[in-house]
Design a protein around this motif. Structure first.
Motif, PDB file in Angstrom:
ATOM      1  N   ILE A   1     110.160 -22.093 -20.751  1.00 28.37           N
ATOM      2  CA  ILE A   1     110.734 -20.961 -20.002  1.00 28.37           C
ATOM      3  C   ILE A   1     110.965 -19.781 -20.932  1.00 28.37           C
ATOM      4  O   ILE A   1     111.693 -19.891 -21.915  1.00 28.37           O
ATOM      5  CB  ILE A   1     112.080 -21.356 -19.356  1.00 28.37           C
ATOM      6  N   LYS A   2     110.362 -18.650 -20.612  1.00 27.68           N
ATOM      7  CA  LYS A   2     110.533 -17.459 -21.453  1.00 27.68           C
ATOM      8  C   LYS A   2     111.747 -16.631 -21.039  1.00 27.68           C
ATOM      9  O   LYS A   2     112.499 -16.157 -21.888  1.00 27.68           O
ATOM     10  CB  LYS A   2     109.273 -16.592 -21.400  1.00 27.68           C
ATOM     11  N   ASP A   3     111.954 -16.442 -19.746  1.00 26.96           N
ATOM     12  CA  ASP A   3     113.024 -15.580 -19.235  1.00 26.96           C
ATOM     13  C   ASP A   3     114.363 -16.316 -19.331  1.00 26.96           C
ATOM     14  O   ASP A   3     114.553 -17.347 -18.687  1.00 26.96           O
ATOM     15  CB  ASP A   3     112.731 -15.200 -17.783  1.00 26.96           C
TER      16      ASP A   3
ATOM     17  N   GLN B   1     107.663 -19.869 -12.524  1.00 27.61           N
ATOM     18  CA  GLN B   1     109.111 -20.038 -12.439  1.00 27.61           C
ATOM     19  C   GLN B   1     109.857 -19.475 -13.647  1.00 27.61           C
ATOM     20  O   GLN B   1     111.029 -19.112 -13.519  1.00 27.61           O
ATOM     21  CB  GLN B   1     109.453 -21.518 -12.311  1.00 27.61           C
ATOM     22  N   GLY B   2     109.197 -19.407 -14.810  1.00 25.04           N
ATOM     23  CA  GLY B   2     109.936 -19.115 -16.028  1.00 25.04           C
ATOM     24  C   GLY B   2     109.612 -17.827 -16.740  1.00 25.04           C
ATOM     25  O   GLY B   2     110.273 -17.467 -17.715  1.00 25.04           O
ATOM     26  N   GLU B   3     108.584 -17.103 -16.284  1.00 21.47           N
ATOM     27  CA  GLU B   3     108.225 -15.832 -16.917  1.00 21.47           C
ATOM     28  C   GLU B   3     108.994 -14.675 -16.274  1.00 21.47           C
ATOM     29  O   GLU B   3     109.449 -14.783 -15.131  1.00 21.47           O
ATOM     30  CB  GLU B   3     106.723 -15.580 -16.775  1.00 21.47           C
ATOM     31  N   PRO B   4     109.133 -13.546 -16.975  1.00 19.87           N
ATOM     32  CA  PRO B   4     109.679 -12.343 -16.322  1.00 19.87           C
ATOM     33  C   PRO B   4     108.876 -12.014 -15.073  1.00 19.87           C
ATOM     34  O   PRO B   4     107.692 -12.360 -14.963  1.00 19.87           O
ATOM     35  CB  PRO B   4     109.508 -11.262 -17.401  1.00 19.87           C
ATOM     36  N   ASP B   5     109.515 -11.348 -14.113  1.00 19.96           N
ATOM     37  CA  ASP B   5     108.897 -11.111 -12.806  1.00 19.96           C
ATOM     38  C   ASP B   5     107.518 -10.468 -12.899  1.00 19.96           C
ATOM     39  O   ASP B   5     106.601 -10.844 -12.160  1.00 19.96           O
ATOM     40  CB  ASP B   5     109.807 -10.241 -11.938  1.00 19.96           C
ATOM     41  N   ALA B   6     107.352  -9.503 -13.778  1.00 15.80           N
ATOM     42  CA  ALA B   6     106.063  -8.807 -13.868  1.00 15.80           C
ATOM     43  C   ALA B   6     104.948  -9.778 -14.235  1.00 15.80           C
ATOM     44  O   ALA B   6     103.843  -9.717 -13.671  1.00 15.80           O
ATOM     45  CB  ALA B   6     106.140  -7.677 -14.896  1.00 15.80           C
ATOM     46  N   ASN B   7     105.222 -10.683 -15.164  1.00 23.88           N
ATOM     47  CA  ASN B   7     104.236 -11.679 -15.562  1.00 23.88           C
ATOM     48  C   ASN B   7     103.965 -12.678 -14.443  1.00 23.88           C
ATOM     49  O   ASN B   7     102.815 -13.003 -14.123  1.00 23.88           O
ATOM     50  CB  ASN B   7     104.699 -12.439 -16.803  1.00 23.88           C
ATOM     51  N   ALA B   8     105.050 -13.195 -13.853  1.00 21.81           N
ATOM     52  CA  ALA B   8     104.915 -14.179 -12.780  1.00 21.81           C
ATOM     53  C   ALA B   8     104.148 -13.594 -11.601  1.00 21.81           C
ATOM     54  O   ALA B   8     103.294 -14.262 -11.005  1.00 21.81           O
ATOM     55  CB  ALA B   8     106.293 -14.659 -12.337  1.00 21.81           C
ATOM     56  N   ASN B   9     104.428 -12.332 -11.273  1.00 20.02           N
ATOM     57  CA  ASN B   9     103.759 -11.684 -10.144  1.00 20.02           C
ATOM     58  C   ASN B   9     102.262 -11.534 -10.400  1.00 20.02           C
ATOM     59  O   ASN B   9     101.453 -11.609  -9.459  1.00 20.02           O
ATOM     60  CB  ASN B   9     104.382 -10.322  -9.858  1.00 20.02           C
ATOM     61  N   LEU B  10     101.884 -11.330 -11.652  1.00 23.32           N
ATOM     62  CA  LEU B  10     100.468 -11.227 -11.994  1.00 23.32           C
ATOM     63  C   LEU B  10      99.760 -12.558 -11.743  1.00 23.32           C
ATOM     64  O   LEU B  10      98.658 -12.597 -11.173  1.00 23.32           O
ATOM     65  CB  LEU B  10     100.313 -10.819 -13.461  1.00 23.32           C
TER      66      LEU B  10
END
Length: 344
Positions: free
Chosen positions: A224-226, A312-321
């Motif tokens: 998990i990064k975020d 689930q664990g990346e910042p929203d911008a990354n997860a959305n990509l």
């Protein structure tokens, strides 16, 4: 049997105290929850359907190690349902609200005999665990509302390993395509179980197979990064927090090797996505699958600097990509293969 401990004052769901039915409606989906009886034990299952869209295909989702289909994993299910897909998910045996010793997936035959004597039933062996989830997925896949629609298997992390086993266990043309999110096919060197530990525990004739005695190598921190999402994931009352069990690590290592040896048997269309900074499942898991699979339609997406838990664990911008790429891939395959009904 399954168990969960709710800390006093902890909301029942990651979104807070809003009633479940109200929350799902606010997300544009309906949610159903039930138990599916199998010879290997009861599975806790969920269904997510779009509220205001016609169902164009079905997706069958499997979570990762120590997780379950609730908490944050269901955000993936909700995303797919919002795109017009009927989504079905099951807690793996030994996980969440399904039956089984928590996070035990051992396969040692001597161990099985001892464990059955002590526990009654072990529900071990990843191949059997995958087959148990597959029995529920096929039940839905072949049901009247969905049997003529395209159907996809989705697996995240160790759930990708289980998903690949389900694919190998299925009849030809059962599945329109496969989607893998950071699948565990190759274990990073720091995460590999010690051969010395496995050998020493093996000398106990399987009695140590269920012991939660293997180093955990801080898996969650590598996934998990975020930091805010890490707090939310850590608050899941059904998440397994003990050390990995001896038999589980032996079985995961064994099945990873099996999958690596059989990549060429994959012929279905697939998308596999992976972060280059994944410390839990080697990025080579996806790269080797892409290189060695026999599929004519195969796609690989590598995300620079992303960790293991891409959605689930990346910042929203990354997860959305990542989610956007998944939507583009599955929508295109439904359009491409939608007129071809599977041979049931």
């Amino acid at each position: 049997m399954s168990s969960e401990t709710q800390q006093p004052g902890t909301p029942p769901n990651f979104w807070g105290d809003m009633p479940e039915k109200e929350y799902y409606a606010s997300q544009g989906v309906t949610n159903t929850q039930s138990y599916f009886e199998t010879p290997n034990g009861k599975l806790f299952t969920q269904g997510f359907l779009p509220l205001d869209k016609k169902v164009k295909a079905t997706v069958y989702m499997t979570h990762g190690y120590g997780s379950d289909t609730g908490w944050l994993f269901q955000k993936i299910c909700i995303s797919f349902a919002n795109w017009g897909y009927a989504v079905f998910a099951a807690d793996l045996l030994g996980h969440g609200r399904s039956d089984g010793i928590r996070c035990y997936m051992g396969s040692n035959s001597i161990a099985q005999d001892n464990i059955r004597y002590m526990w009654g039933s072990s529900h071990g062996d990843l191949d059997k665990i995958a087959a148990t989830s597959l029995s529920f997925f096929k039940h839905e896949r072949l049901s009247e509302p969905y049997k003529g629609l395209p159907a996809f298997l989705f697996g995240e992390s160790m759930g990708g390993l289980a998903t690949m086993l389900m694919y190998f266990q299925s009849e030809p043309n059962m599945w329109t395509g496969l989607i893998f999110s950071a699948p565990l096919f190759v274990i990073p060197e720091p995460m590999k179980p010690s051969k010395v530990h496995l050998f020493m525990y093996g000398l106990l004739f399987g009695l140590a197979d269920t012991w939660a005695a293997m180093p955990d190598n801080k898996m969650v921190g590598k996934a998990i990064k975020d930091p805010e999402k890490l707090k939310i994931i850590a608050s899941n009352p059904r998440r397994y927090t003990g050390k990995p069990r001896v038999g589980t690590m032996r079985e995961i290592a064994r099945m990873c090797q099996y999958i690596q040896d059989n990549f060429s048997k994959v012929t279905a269309p697939f998308l596999t996505v992976h972060g280059t900074a994944d410390g839990v499942a080697c990025p080579t898991s996806s790269q080797l699958l892409f290189e060695k699979a026999s599929s004519e339609d195969k796609s690989l997406k590598m995300y620079e600097g992303m960790y293991h838990s891409l959605i689930q664990g990346e910042p929203d911008a990354n997860a959305n990509l990542v989610v956007k790429d998944m939507r583009g891939w599955i929508d295109e395959r439904v359009e491409r293969y939608g007129s071809k009904k599977s041979d049931d």
